[in-house]
Design a protein around this motif. Sequence first.
Motif, short mmCIF file in Angstrom:
data_model
loop_
_atom_site.label_atom_id
_atom_site.label_comp_id
_atom_site.label_asym_id
_atom_site.label_seq_id
_atom_site.Cartn_x
_atom_site.Cartn_y
_atom_site.Cartn_z
N GLY A 131 2.78 6.16 8.23
CA GLY A 131 2.79 7.16 9.30
C GLY A 131 2.03 6.62 10.49
N ASP A 132 1.06 7.40 10.98
CA ASP A 132 0.29 6.95 12.14
C ASP A 132 -1.09 6.42 11.74
OD1 ASP A 132 -0.95 9.32 11.47
OD2 ASP A 132 -0.92 10.16 13.50
N LEU A 133 -1.26 6.11 10.44
CA LEU A 133 -2.54 5.57 9.97
C LEU A 133 -2.41 4.11 9.57
CD1 LEU A 133 -3.82 8.54 7.78
CD2 LEU A 133 -4.51 7.94 10.12
N LEU A 134 -3.42 3.35 9.90
CA LEU A 134 -3.51 1.93 9.53
C LEU A 134 -4.76 1.76 8.67
CD1 LEU A 134 -2.98 -1.12 11.81
CD2 LEU A 134 -4.97 -0.99 10.33
N PHE A 135 -4.59 1.17 7.50
CA PHE A 135 -5.68 0.92 6.56
C PHE A 135 -5.83 -0.58 6.40
CE2 PHE A 135 -3.59 4.85 5.52
CZ PHE A 135 -4.60 5.74 5.19
N THR A 136 -7.03 -1.11 6.62
CA THR A 136 -7.22 -2.54 6.41
C THR A 136 -7.80 -2.80 5.04
OG1 THR A 136 -9.51 -2.80 7.18
CG2 THR A 136 -7.76 -2.87 8.87
N ALA A 137 -7.60 -4.01 4.58
CA ALA A 137 -8.31 -4.51 3.40
C ALA A 137 -9.76 -4.72 3.80
CB ALA A 137 -7.69 -5.83 2.95
#
Length: 128
Positions: A28-34
Amino acid sequence: MSTVKKEALATTNAPQPAGPYSQAIVSGDLLFTAGFGPQDPATGEVAESVGEQTRQVLRNIQAVLAERGATLDDALKTTVHLADLADFQEFNAAYREFFSEPFPVRTTVGSQLANILVEIDLVARLQD
């Protein structure tokens, strides 16, 4: 049962995953990094101080965010792992250089890390 739509992001401008995980996922409009460590993606070198390691970690995260036109200003939450909580003041001073108010929410914990002093992951909202 519905499946969550997710897109993996990758860039050569940040360290490559050392296992079966993505540098970042967009849903969606969320970005999750490692969780990123302080390795310089070009040389593999790691600075000695927690301040310099923090700066490199955040440059690595900036490189991944840039793949979707995002910046650290889009960050909602960070999670920070410090090998030694006694390094908090030096870490915090370097961290502050990269963020402006309103700051993202943050959790900072002491962790056993593999030959590094800091690791950070981040959640950001992508702009329309």
